[in-house]
Design a protein around this motif. Structure first.
Motif, PDB file in Angstrom:
ATOM      1  N   THR A  37       0.847  -1.190   0.000  1.00  0.00           N
ATOM      2  CA  THR A  37       0.000   0.000   0.000  1.00  0.00           C
ATOM      3  C   THR A  37       0.882   1.239   0.000  1.00  0.00           C
ATOM      4  OG1 THR A  37      -0.192  -0.221   2.417  1.00  0.00           O
ATOM      5  CG2 THR A  37      -2.013  -1.039   1.080  1.00  0.00           C
ATOM      6  N   VAL A  38       0.409   2.271  -0.687  1.00  0.00           N
ATOM      7  CA  VAL A  38       1.131   3.538  -0.818  1.00  0.00           C
ATOM      8  C   VAL A  38       0.234   4.637  -0.282  1.00  0.00           C
ATOM      9  CG1 VAL A  38       2.259   5.141  -2.405  1.00  0.00           C
ATOM     10  CG2 VAL A  38       2.348   2.678  -2.852  1.00  0.00           C
ATOM     11  N   VAL A  39       0.730   5.381   0.698  1.00  0.00           N
ATOM     12  CA  VAL A  39      -0.082   6.412   1.353  1.00  0.00           C
ATOM     13  C   VAL A  39       0.629   7.754   1.287  1.00  0.00           C
ATOM     14  CG1 VAL A  39      -1.149   4.758   2.928  1.00  0.00           C
ATOM     15  CG2 VAL A  39       0.929   5.952   3.637  1.00  0.00           C
ATOM     16  N   GLY A  40      -0.142   8.799   1.492  1.00  0.00           N
ATOM     17  CA  GLY A  40       0.423  10.142   1.518  1.00  0.00           C
ATOM     18  C   GLY A  40      -0.691  11.161   1.414  1.00  0.00           C
ATOM     19  N   PRO A  41      -0.465  12.377   1.900  1.00  0.00           N
ATOM     20  CA  PRO A  41      -1.489  13.419   1.834  1.00  0.00           C
ATOM     21  C   PRO A  41      -1.712  13.889   0.403  1.00  0.00           C
ATOM     22  CG  PRO A  41       0.585  14.323   2.627  1.00  0.00           C
ATOM     23  CD  PRO A  41       0.782  12.843   2.537  1.00  0.00           C
ATOM     24  N   SER A  42      -2.760  14.651   0.216  1.00  0.00           N
ATOM     25  CA  SER A  42      -3.049  15.218  -1.097  1.00  0.00           C
ATOM     26  C   SER A  42      -1.881  16.078  -1.558  1.00  0.00           C
ATOM     27  CB  SER A  42      -4.322  16.068  -1.019  1.00  0.00           C
ATOM     28  OG  SER A  42      -4.610  16.672  -2.256  1.00  0.00           O
ATOM     29  N   GLY A  43      -1.484  15.891  -2.819  1.00  0.00           N
ATOM     30  CA  GLY A  43      -0.381  16.657  -3.366  1.00  0.00           C
ATOM     31  C   GLY A  43       0.992  16.119  -3.042  1.00  0.00           C
ATOM     32  N   SER A  44       1.044  14.938  -2.440  1.00  0.00           N
ATOM     33  CA  SER A  44       2.336  14.388  -2.008  1.00  0.00           C
ATOM     34  C   SER A  44       3.118  13.750  -3.145  1.00  0.00           C
ATOM     35  CB  SER A  44       2.115  13.344  -0.912  1.00  0.00           C
ATOM     36  OG  SER A  44       1.327  12.265  -1.407  1.00  0.00           O
ATOM     37  N   GLY A  45       2.426  13.374  -4.233  1.00  0.00           N
ATOM     38  CA  GLY A  45       3.083  12.692  -5.342  1.00  0.00           C
ATOM     39  C   GLY A  45       2.518  11.322  -5.622  1.00  0.00           C
ATOM     40  N   LYS A  46       1.424  10.951  -4.949  1.00  0.00           N
ATOM     41  CA  LYS A  46       0.834   9.621  -5.157  1.00  0.00           C
ATOM     42  C   LYS A  46       0.371   9.442  -6.593  1.00  0.00           C
ATOM     43  CE  LYS A  46      -2.473   9.475  -2.095  1.00  0.00           C
ATOM     44  NZ  LYS A  46      -2.477  10.907  -1.728  1.00  0.00           N
ATOM     45  N   SER A  47      -0.282  10.461  -7.148  1.00  0.00           N
ATOM     46  CA  SER A  47      -0.789  10.332  -8.519  1.00  0.00           C
ATOM     47  C   SER A  47       0.361  10.215  -9.512  1.00  0.00           C
ATOM     48  CB  SER A  47      -1.668  11.531  -8.883  1.00  0.00           C
ATOM     49  OG  SER A  47      -2.841  11.545  -8.090  1.00  0.00           O
ATOM     50  N   THR A  48       1.439  10.969  -9.275  1.00  0.00           N
ATOM     51  CA  THR A  48       2.608  10.864 -10.148  1.00  0.00           C
ATOM     52  C   THR A  48       3.206   9.474 -10.059  1.00  0.00           C
ATOM     53  OG1 THR A  48       3.056  13.220  -9.845  1.00  0.00           O
ATOM     54  CG2 THR A  48       4.869  11.857 -10.665  1.00  0.00           C
ATOM     55  N   PHE A  49       3.320   8.949  -8.839  1.00  0.00           N
ATOM     56  CA  PHE A  49       3.834   7.597  -8.644  1.00  0.00           C
ATOM     57  C   PHE A  49       2.962   6.587  -9.388  1.00  0.00           C
ATOM     58  CE2 PHE A  49       3.714   3.572  -6.373  1.00  0.00           C
ATOM     59  CZ  PHE A  49       5.053   3.241  -6.288  1.00  0.00           C
ATOM     60  N   LEU A  50       1.642   6.730  -9.274  1.00  0.00           N
ATOM     61  CA  LEU A  50       0.711   5.834  -9.970  1.00  0.00           C
ATOM     62  C   LEU A  50       0.931   5.891 -11.474  1.00  0.00           C
ATOM     63  CD1 LEU A  50      -2.002   4.104 -10.054  1.00  0.00           C
ATOM     64  CD2 LEU A  50      -3.133   6.306 -10.406  1.00  0.00           C
ATOM     65  N   ASN A  51       1.073   7.089 -12.019  1.00  0.00           N
ATOM     66  CA  ASN A  51       1.232   7.227 -13.458  1.00  0.00           C
ATOM     67  C   ASN A  51       2.536   6.610 -13.954  1.00  0.00           C
ATOM     68  OD1 ASN A  51      -1.202   8.561 -13.664  1.00  0.00           O
ATOM     69  ND2 ASN A  51      -0.297  10.601 -13.620  1.00  0.00           N
ATOM     70  N   VAL A  52       3.588   6.740 -13.153  1.00  0.00           N
ATOM     71  CA  VAL A  52       4.863   6.131 -13.538  1.00  0.00           C
ATOM     72  C   VAL A  52       4.772   4.609 -13.423  1.00  0.00           C
ATOM     73  CG1 VAL A  52       7.304   5.914 -12.944  1.00  0.00           C
ATOM     74  CG2 VAL A  52       6.221   8.165 -12.962  1.00  0.00           C
ATOM     75  N   ALA A  53       4.236   4.116 -12.309  1.00  0.00           N
ATOM     76  CA  ALA A  53       4.121   2.666 -12.112  1.00  0.00           C
ATOM     77  C   ALA A  53       3.225   2.032 -13.166  1.00  0.00           C
ATOM     78  CB  ALA A  53       3.585   2.361 -10.719  1.00  0.00           C
ATOM     79  N   GLY A  54       2.205   2.764 -13.602  1.00  0.00           N
ATOM     80  CA  GLY A  54       1.269   2.242 -14.585  1.00  0.00           C
ATOM     81  C   GLY A  54       1.678   2.474 -16.026  1.00  0.00           C
ATOM     82  N   LEU A  55       2.892   2.978 -16.245  1.00  0.00           N
ATOM     83  CA  LEU A  55       3.419   3.255 -17.591  1.00  0.00           C
ATOM     84  C   LEU A  55       2.574   4.289 -18.330  1.00  0.00           C
ATOM     85  CD1 LEU A  55       4.479  -0.313 -18.829  1.00  0.00           C
ATOM     86  CD2 LEU A  55       5.936   1.513 -17.936  1.00  0.00           C
ATOM     87  N   LEU A  56       1.936   5.176 -17.571  1.00  0.00           N
ATOM     88  CA  LEU A  56       1.184   6.268 -18.174  1.00  0.00           C
ATOM     89  C   LEU A  56       2.080   7.488 -18.384  1.00  0.00           C
ATOM     90  CD1 LEU A  56      -2.038   5.892 -16.000  1.00  0.00           C
ATOM     91  CD2 LEU A  56      -1.711   5.118 -18.358  1.00  0.00           C
ATOM     92  N   ASP A  57       3.076   7.647 -17.511  1.00  0.00           N
ATOM     93  CA  ASP A  57       4.092   8.691 -17.649  1.00  0.00           C
ATOM     94  C   ASP A  57       5.463   8.039 -17.623  1.00  0.00           C
ATOM     95  OD1 ASP A  57       2.319  10.785 -17.802  1.00  0.00           O
ATOM     96  OD2 ASP A  57       2.470  11.314 -15.677  1.00  0.00           O
ATOM     97  N   SER A  58       6.416   8.641 -18.314  1.00  0.00           N
ATOM     98  CA  SER A  58       7.795   8.156 -18.287  1.00  0.00           C
ATOM     99  C   SER A  58       8.588   8.973 -17.280  1.00  0.00           C
ATOM    100  CB  SER A  58       8.441   8.284 -19.670  1.00  0.00           C
ATOM    101  OG  SER A  58       7.760   7.494 -20.617  1.00  0.00           O
ATOM    102  N   PRO A  59       9.435   8.320 -16.482  1.00  0.00           N
ATOM    103  CA  PRO A  59      10.256   9.086 -15.536  1.00  0.00           C
ATOM    104  C   PRO A  59      11.261   9.959 -16.268  1.00  0.00           C
ATOM    105  CG  PRO A  59      10.940   6.782 -15.587  1.00  0.00           C
ATOM    106  CD  PRO A  59       9.692   6.874 -16.402  1.00  0.00           C
ATOM    107  N   THR A  60      11.643  11.051 -15.625  1.00  0.00           N
ATOM    108  CA  THR A  60      12.642  11.944 -16.198  1.00  0.00           C
ATOM    109  C   THR A  60      14.021  11.317 -16.162  1.00  0.00           C
ATOM    110  OG1 THR A  60      11.316  13.778 -15.347  1.00  0.00           O
ATOM    111  CG2 THR A  60      13.539  14.305 -16.094  1.00  0.00           C
ATOM    112  N   TYR A  61      14.284  10.534 -15.107  1.00  0.00           N
ATOM    113  CA  TYR A  61      15.574   9.866 -14.981  1.00  0.00           C
ATOM    114  C   TYR A  61      15.386   8.568 -14.206  1.00  0.00           C
ATOM    115  CZ  TYR A  61      14.973  13.576 -11.477  1.00  0.00           C
ATOM    116  OH  TYR A  61      14.439  14.473 -10.601  1.00  0.00           O
ATOM    117  N   GLY A  62      16.377   7.716 -14.295  1.00  0.00           N
ATOM    118  CA  GLY A  62      16.295   6.416 -13.661  1.00  0.00           C
ATOM    119  C   GLY A  62      15.716   5.373 -14.598  1.00  0.00           C
ATOM    120  N   ARG A  63      15.628   4.144 -14.104  1.00  0.00           N
ATOM    121  CA  ARG A  63      15.118   3.017 -14.892  1.00  0.00           C
ATOM    122  C   ARG A  63      13.968   2.343 -14.162  1.00  0.00           C
ATOM    123  NH1 ARG A  63      19.814  -0.993 -15.849  1.00  0.00           N
ATOM    124  NH2 ARG A  63      18.311  -1.934 -17.280  1.00  0.00           N
TER     125      ARG A  63
END
Length: 251
Positions: free
Chosen positions: A66-92
């Motif tokens: 489970t991944v938790v955090g307050p509103s605006g913490s980055g959960k949606s960004t994390f979801l989009n990266v994990a779901g291959l909806l967004d590509s990370p700027t750096y890293g693999r």
């Protein structure tokens, strides 16, 4: 900061390459379902915004994270990266050992369709289609032969306890039943990963408990589940919990 989680059970195969992954898991050599190596994401400015600071994270087969955090913490960004909806700027980002950064867009989309099942807070069901049709349509652009689609869709509805409601339209289903249809739709492709974004956010307490019990059952059968939530009680269902604050991950 590096987060490492122990590997769990093996998910059921859905494609030949997943069969290989299961064989490797039996030999103790299977890669994690999710592996982030120094992944971060910065939105361009001006000024640029570092939405996710670089982090390492591995999620083994059969885990319930489970991944938790307050509103605006980055959960949606994390979801989009994990779901291959967004590509990370750096890293693999490796999904089932496949380096997603090396894939062209079409192959990333195909990989997402094969390996990830999505469950959202809003059920996103077609109101004029039956439960069976909603699940079947998830296979429209897949390699599943047309003759097998109805069979798979019925089996997925049975798996979530809704075989008897196959021909009901969403307007005649409770909130909990609609979310179960959405979970069946996510499962019908036999993914490696079930990615859930606030799956109980639109449910009352009774229906939420029912959906969480289903996720527990799926995890018990070997499904890898990653659930994003702001609810501490929901987060407690995970075997490990990751917190995001100001774009930084910690266990």
């Amino acid at each position: 900061m590096k987060l490492r989680f122990p590997r769990g059970a093996i998910t059921r195969p859905g494609t030949p390459d997943q069969d290989l992954a299961v064989d490797e898991a039996a030999e103790g050599t299977a890669p994690p379902v999710i592996e982030f190596r120094g992944v971060g994401l910065t939105y361009p400015g001006p000024p640029p915004v570092e939405a996710l600071h670089p982090f390492d994270l591995a999620v083994g087969r059969g885990e319930f994270i489970t991944v938790v955090g307050p509103s605006g913490s980055g959960k949606s960004t994390f979801l989009n990266v994990a779901g291959l909806l967004d590509s990370p700027t750096y890293g693999r980002y490796l999904l089932d050992g496949i380096d997603t950064a090396a894939l062209p867009d079409r192959e990333r989309t195909a990989l997402r369709g094969r390996r990830i099942g999505f469950v959202f807070q809003s059920f996103h069901l077609l109101s004029h289609r039956s439960a069976l049709e909603n699940v079947t349509l998830a296979m429209l652009y897949t390699e599943v032969p047309r003759a097998q689609r109805l069979v798979r869709a019925r089996a997925a509805l049975e798996q979530v306890g809704l075989g008897h409601r196959a021909h009901a339209v969403p307007g005649r289903l409770s909130g909990g039943e609609r979310q179960r249809v959405a979970i069946a739709r996510a499962l019908v492709g036999r993914p490696s990963l079930l990615l859930c974004d606030e799956p109980t956010g639109n449910l009352d307490s009774a229906n939420a408990a029912s959906v969480l019990a289903l996720l527990d059952e799926l995890h018990g059968s070997g499904m890898t589940v990653l659930l994003i939530t702001h609810d501490p009680q929901v987060a407690a269902r995970g075997r490990r919990t990751v917190t995001i604050r100001d774009g930084r991950l910690s266990e």
